[in-house]
Design a protein around this motif. Structure first.
Motif, PDB file in Angstrom:
ATOM      1  N   ILE A 139       0.837  -1.202   0.000  1.00 46.28           N
ATOM      2  CA  ILE A 139       0.000   0.000   0.000  1.00 46.28           C
ATOM      3  C   ILE A 139       0.870   1.250   0.000  1.00 46.28           C
ATOM      4  O   ILE A 139       0.452   2.307  -0.470  1.00 46.28           O
ATOM      5  CB  ILE A 139      -0.987   0.026   1.191  1.00 46.28           C
ATOM      6  CG1 ILE A 139      -0.250   0.000   2.534  1.00 46.28           C
ATOM      7  CG2 ILE A 139      -1.988  -1.100   1.077  1.00 46.28           C
ATOM      8  CD1 ILE A 139      -1.163   0.267   3.738  1.00 46.28           C
ATOM      9  N   THR A 241      -5.452  -3.915  -3.603  1.00 45.26           N
ATOM     10  CA  THR A 241      -5.141  -3.592  -2.215  1.00 45.26           C
ATOM     11  C   THR A 241      -5.776  -4.625  -1.288  1.00 45.26           C
ATOM     12  O   THR A 241      -6.964  -4.919  -1.392  1.00 45.26           O
ATOM     13  CB  THR A 241      -5.658  -2.192  -1.862  1.00 45.26           C
ATOM     14  OG1 THR A 241      -4.968  -1.231  -2.664  1.00 45.26           O
ATOM     15  CG2 THR A 241      -5.430  -1.873  -0.390  1.00 45.26           C
ATOM     16  N   SER A 247      -5.318   1.462   4.157  1.00 41.86           N
ATOM     17  CA  SER A 247      -4.937   2.568   3.281  1.00 41.86           C
ATOM     18  C   SER A 247      -6.025   3.625   3.252  1.00 41.86           C
ATOM     19  O   SER A 247      -7.188   3.382   3.571  1.00 41.86           O
ATOM     20  CB  SER A 247      -4.650   2.050   1.867  1.00 41.86           C
ATOM     21  OG  SER A 247      -5.807   1.453   1.311  1.00 41.86           O
TER      22      SER A 247
END
Length: 251
Positions: A139, A241, A247
């Motif tokens: 990330i 992700t 994130s």
């Protein structure tokens, strides 16, 4: 879900522990034939004993070791169906305390090794008209955080994943990525932090991860086998992700 990965020939770099080992194990559980590479002879012996995989002791920061790795893997498995570029390490500190040579080291191991191995693997995949390359980024390749040299190398890997995917898909080779968030496994860095603060993991998860815990290596392994399967056939060039909401990106 049947992923139809039985008999697939899979090479996982940095596969002796943590995320790499979990990815190797996930492919083994799907019936794939797996080879892993790492620098530590002791770790390779242990994982070979535990999982029964083919192992290759190589330093992937070296061009010649990458060449030898692919040659030996092809000799052992006759071809390659899936390459997982997982090897990586953190280098240096803040930008002004990190020399350009350290940035270069980070790029060589975390980025250039993936580029080179992708080129070598693609040459084997093109005649078959099929293959999958999975690049393990972070990330912090998408947003700020972590060590700058590491971030830069992982950001480059995400960019490469997208650019190479457009070229490789013309030969039915899918190039895709995974960007993990904080994944716990008992490595030296996590152990160092725990020695300084026994509550570090609990506090880190509370403050930074909406899901309330750190990720598990097998959660990355599960995503990797899905992405390698035909169930993910329309995923090309994306870096997915996998972070429990850690994130801050909106995409």
């Amino acid at each position: 879900m049947e992923l139809n990965l039985k008999g697939k020939r899979v090479l996982v770099t940095g596969g002796s522990r943590g995320i790499g080992k979990a990815i190797a194990e996930a492919f083994l559980n799907e019936g794939a034939s797996v080879g892993i590479t790492a620098r530590s002879h002791a770790e390779l012996l242990q994982v070979q004993e535990n999982l029964g995989v083919q192992t290759y002791q190589k330093d992937l920061a070296k061009h010649e070791d990458r060449e030898r790795l692919m040659s030996e893997f092809i000799d052992d498995f006759n071809s390659i169906d899936v390459l997982v570029n997982n090897v990586g390490a953190s280098h240096g500190e803040k930008v002004l305390k990190t020399s350009s040579s350290v940035f270069k080291e980070a790029m060589e191991l975390n980025f250039i090794s993936a580029v080179h191995l992708s080129q070598l693997a693609s040459k084997q995949m093109i005649p078959k008209g099929k293959g999958v390359i999975i690049n393990i980024s972070s990330i912090y390749g998408k947003e700020s955080g972590g060590i700058p040299s590491y971030n830069a190398s992982k950001g480059a890997l995400i960019s490469f994943t997208k650019s190479f995917s457009s070229e490789a898909i013309k030969n039915n080779i899918r190039v895709i990525g995974i960007a993990p968030g904080a994944i716990y496994h008992p490595n030296k860095e996590w152990q160092r932090r725990l020695q300084l603060d026994p509550d570090f993991l609990k506090n880190y998860a509370r403050d930074k991860i909406p899901a309330g815990r750190l990720g598990k290596p097998e959660e990355i392994g599960n995503v990797a086998v899905f992405l390698a399967s035909d169930k993910a056939s329309w995923i090309v060039g994306s870096t997915i992700t996998v972070d429990g909401g850690q994130s801050r990106l909106n995409f």
